[in-house]
Design a protein around this motif. Structure first.
Motif, PDB file in Angstrom:
ATOM      1  N   PRO A 125      -9.099  62.626   4.413  1.00  0.00           N
ATOM      2  CA  PRO A 125      -7.743  62.319   3.965  1.00  0.00           C
ATOM      3  C   PRO A 125      -6.933  61.621   5.064  1.00  0.00           C
ATOM      4  O   PRO A 125      -7.242  61.713   6.241  1.00  0.00           O
ATOM      5  CB  PRO A 125      -7.177  63.706   3.705  1.00  0.00           C
ATOM      6  CG  PRO A 125      -7.836  64.563   4.750  1.00  0.00           C
ATOM      7  CD  PRO A 125      -9.192  63.976   5.008  1.00  0.00           C
ATOM      8  N   THR A 126      -5.866  60.927   4.635  1.00  0.00           N
ATOM      9  CA  THR A 126      -4.899  60.376   5.571  1.00  0.00           C
ATOM     10  C   THR A 126      -3.505  60.860   5.188  1.00  0.00           C
ATOM     11  O   THR A 126      -3.258  61.222   4.037  1.00  0.00           O
ATOM     12  CB  THR A 126      -4.889  58.833   5.553  1.00  0.00           C
ATOM     13  OG1 THR A 126      -4.470  58.375   4.262  1.00  0.00           O
ATOM     14  CG2 THR A 126      -6.253  58.267   5.881  1.00  0.00           C
ATOM     15  N   VAL A 127      -2.611  60.833   6.171  1.00  0.00           N
ATOM     16  CA  VAL A 127      -1.204  61.161   5.941  1.00  0.00           C
ATOM     17  C   VAL A 127      -0.430  59.848   5.896  1.00  0.00           C
ATOM     18  O   VAL A 127      -0.442  59.079   6.853  1.00  0.00           O
ATOM     19  CB  VAL A 127      -0.650  62.063   7.056  1.00  0.00           C
ATOM     20  CG1 VAL A 127       0.849  62.272   6.875  1.00  0.00           C
ATOM     21  CG2 VAL A 127      -1.384  63.394   7.078  1.00  0.00           C
TER      22      VAL A 127
ATOM     23  N   ASP B 219      -0.660  57.795   1.638  1.00  0.00           N
ATOM     24  CA  ASP B 219      -1.524  58.976   1.533  1.00  0.00           C
ATOM     25  C   ASP B 219      -2.856  58.614   0.899  1.00  0.00           C
ATOM     26  O   ASP B 219      -2.928  57.794  -0.021  1.00  0.00           O
ATOM     27  CB  ASP B 219      -0.849  60.055   0.685  1.00  0.00           C
ATOM     28  CG  ASP B 219       0.227  60.807   1.442  1.00  0.00           C
ATOM     29  OD1 ASP B 219      -0.041  61.254   2.569  1.00  0.00           O
ATOM     30  OD2 ASP B 219       1.337  60.939   0.893  1.00  0.00           O
ATOM     31  N   ASP B 220      -3.917  59.226   1.404  1.00  0.00           N
ATOM     32  CA  ASP B 220      -5.238  59.129   0.776  1.00  0.00           C
ATOM     33  C   ASP B 220      -5.849  60.521   0.834  1.00  0.00           C
ATOM     34  O   ASP B 220      -6.420  60.913   1.852  1.00  0.00           O
ATOM     35  CB  ASP B 220      -6.113  58.113   1.500  1.00  0.00           C
ATOM     36  CG  ASP B 220      -7.454  57.895   0.793  1.00  0.00           C
ATOM     37  OD1 ASP B 220      -7.946  58.826   0.122  1.00  0.00           O
ATOM     38  OD2 ASP B 220      -8.013  56.782   0.903  1.00  0.00           O
ATOM     39  N   PRO B 221      -5.735  61.294  -0.242  1.00  0.00           N
ATOM     40  CA  PRO B 221      -6.209  62.686  -0.213  1.00  0.00           C
ATOM     41  C   PRO B 221      -7.722  62.808  -0.104  1.00  0.00           C
ATOM     42  O   PRO B 221      -8.227  63.865   0.271  1.00  0.00           O
ATOM     43  CB  PRO B 221      -5.707  63.254  -1.545  1.00  0.00           C
ATOM     44  CG  PRO B 221      -5.512  62.061  -2.425  1.00  0.00           C
ATOM     45  CD  PRO B 221      -5.112  60.938  -1.515  1.00  0.00           C
ATOM     46  N   ASP B 222      -8.450  61.752  -0.400  1.00  0.00           N
ATOM     47  CA  ASP B 222      -9.907  61.819  -0.349  1.00  0.00           C
ATOM     48  C   ASP B 222     -10.435  61.710   1.077  1.00  0.00           C
ATOM     49  O   ASP B 222     -11.441  62.327   1.424  1.00  0.00           O
ATOM     50  CB  ASP B 222     -10.519  60.708  -1.219  1.00  0.00           C
ATOM     51  CG  ASP B 222     -10.193  60.888  -2.689  1.00  0.00           C
ATOM     52  OD1 ASP B 222     -10.097  62.053  -3.135  1.00  0.00           O
ATOM     53  OD2 ASP B 222     -10.008  59.874  -3.383  1.00  0.00           O
TER      54      ASP B 222
ATOM     55  N   TYR C  48       5.903  63.911  12.619  1.00  0.00           N
ATOM     56  CA  TYR C  48       5.086  64.654  11.647  1.00  0.00           C
ATOM     57  C   TYR C  48       4.271  65.752  12.330  1.00  0.00           C
ATOM     58  O   TYR C  48       4.266  66.906  11.880  1.00  0.00           O
ATOM     59  CB  TYR C  48       4.151  63.697  10.907  1.00  0.00           C
ATOM     60  CG  TYR C  48       3.179  64.401   9.992  1.00  0.00           C
ATOM     61  CD1 TYR C  48       3.534  64.739   8.687  1.00  0.00           C
ATOM     62  CD2 TYR C  48       1.897  64.753  10.436  1.00  0.00           C
ATOM     63  CE1 TYR C  48       2.647  65.411   7.853  1.00  0.00           C
ATOM     64  CE2 TYR C  48       1.007  65.414   9.613  1.00  0.00           C
ATOM     65  CZ  TYR C  48       1.387  65.739   8.323  1.00  0.00           C
ATOM     66  OH  TYR C  48       0.504  66.404   7.503  1.00  0.00           O
TER      67      TYR C  48
ATOM     68  N   LYS D 288       4.553  69.735  11.620  1.00  0.00           N
ATOM     69  CA  LYS D 288       3.459  70.411  10.927  1.00  0.00           C
ATOM     70  C   LYS D 288       2.529  71.187  11.855  1.00  0.00           C
ATOM     71  O   LYS D 288       1.930  72.182  11.445  1.00  0.00           O
ATOM     72  CB  LYS D 288       2.633  69.390  10.131  1.00  0.00           C
ATOM     73  CG  LYS D 288       3.423  68.619   9.079  1.00  0.00           C
ATOM     74  CD  LYS D 288       3.921  69.534   7.975  1.00  0.00           C
ATOM     75  CE  LYS D 288       4.616  68.730   6.879  1.00  0.00           C
ATOM     76  NZ  LYS D 288       5.121  69.590   5.782  1.00  0.00           N
TER      77      LYS D 288
END
Length: 307
Positions: free
Chosen positions: A99-101, A94-97, A122, A126
């Motif tokens: 963003p990535t899942v 994960d990279d919330p900045d 996923y 979702k």
């Protein structure tokens, strides 16, 4: 001497009108000969593109990794992915900045099918009800999403279909090249996820595109034909210059892999395309720049001549 500026303005105006006329004639010949009148609407009337945006909903998930976010993925984020109805960047963490899942996988080519399996699970969980078609693309791929919508508009997302650059070995109905990207209908996605639940499909190989193609055949998803009206491919697995020049040696494996005969038409191969692979970092913005420059040259030649 006082009349020279006025004379120059008239000459420039005449050049503008002449170039616009020539470009119009050129486009008319191309559009008529190649039976793609719809391109006129995409270039000069956003109504059709807007209508397709609402009726042909595409979720784009882009396969990337932590080391590629700044080198590749950010250029995808800034360019073609904005035309998708939904875009998801899939990574190993994960990279919330950004963003990535993150899907809790490792990086590397031997992990591609695991990332693909988990990514489709996923997006089904979702976003399954928010899109009609589900596109997988790499972070060095350029996609003309409007062209893709045009192709998909002729098909129902309720039918078990998937499209891409169709290869023929190893799978009876063929399979889609992973590098060129591929797109699943909603029904194909549902069957794919269900196939893993019932163990009809498993992780049989690290070769992502072949393994996915084998699964698709088992679950009754049809490998569709995404060629244009002149039977030219619209999904391209190699760097743009390779397809533009069309200089593939006859001993190259590509000739034996392509399901359909290879049509070499380098001068017009990109007049109507959906995906092209291995676009370099500068290539994303170059493609956009090239199109803008072409339009400027056609419709505002005198302003360019004066700069």
């Amino acid at each position: 001497q006082m009349n020279q500026p006025c004379l120059l303005s008239k000459q420039l105006l005449f050049m503008d009108v002449f170039m616009i006329l020539m470009c119009s004639v050129y486009f008319s010949i191309i559009l008529y000969h190649y039976n793609i009148i719809y391109l006129f609407f995409f270039l000069f009337d956003g109504t059709l593109a807007d209508a397709l945006y609402k009726s042909v909903r595409i979720l784009c998930w882009v396969m990337t990794g932590p080391n590629n976010l700044e080198k590749k993925a950010r250029h995808v984020k800034a360019t073609w992915s904005r035309h998708c109805n939904i875009v998801v960047f899939i990574s190993s963490v994960d990279d919330p900045d950004f963003p990535t899942v993150g899907l809790n996988t490792k990086e590397g080519r031997d992990q591609l099918y695991w990332k693909t399996i988990r990514a489709f699970h996923y997006v089904m969980e979702k976003h399954g009800d928010e899109a009609d078609w589900f596109l997988k693309a790499d972070d060095d791929t350029y996609v003309v999403v409007d062209n893709l919508r045009w192709i998909l508009a002729n098909h129902s997302p309720e039918d078990p279909l998937y499209f891409g650059r169709r290869f023929k070995p190893y799978v009876k109905q063929g399979y889609m090249s992973g590098g060129a990207g591929y797109v699943l209908s909603k029904e194909a996605l549902r069957r794919f996820v269900e196939g893993f639940r019932t163990k009809v499909c498993t992780h049989t190989s690290s070769v992502e595109d072949l393994a996915l193609g084998q699964c698709m055949e088992k679950i009754g998803v049809v490998a569709g034909d995404s060629r244009d009206t002149l039977e030219r491919e619209t999904f391209h697995p190699f760097v743009p210059e390779s397809h533009l020049t069309g200089t593939f040696p006859k001993t190259f494996w590509y000739w034996n892999y392509c399901y359909y005969p290879i049509v070499q038409s380098p001068s017009l191969i990109f007049l109507f395309f959906c995906l092209v692979h291995h676009v370099l970092r500068i290539g994303y913005r170059f493609i956009v720049f090239f199109v803008c420059l072409f339009v400027l040259f056609c419709f505002f030649p005198s302003q360019i001549a004066m700069t």
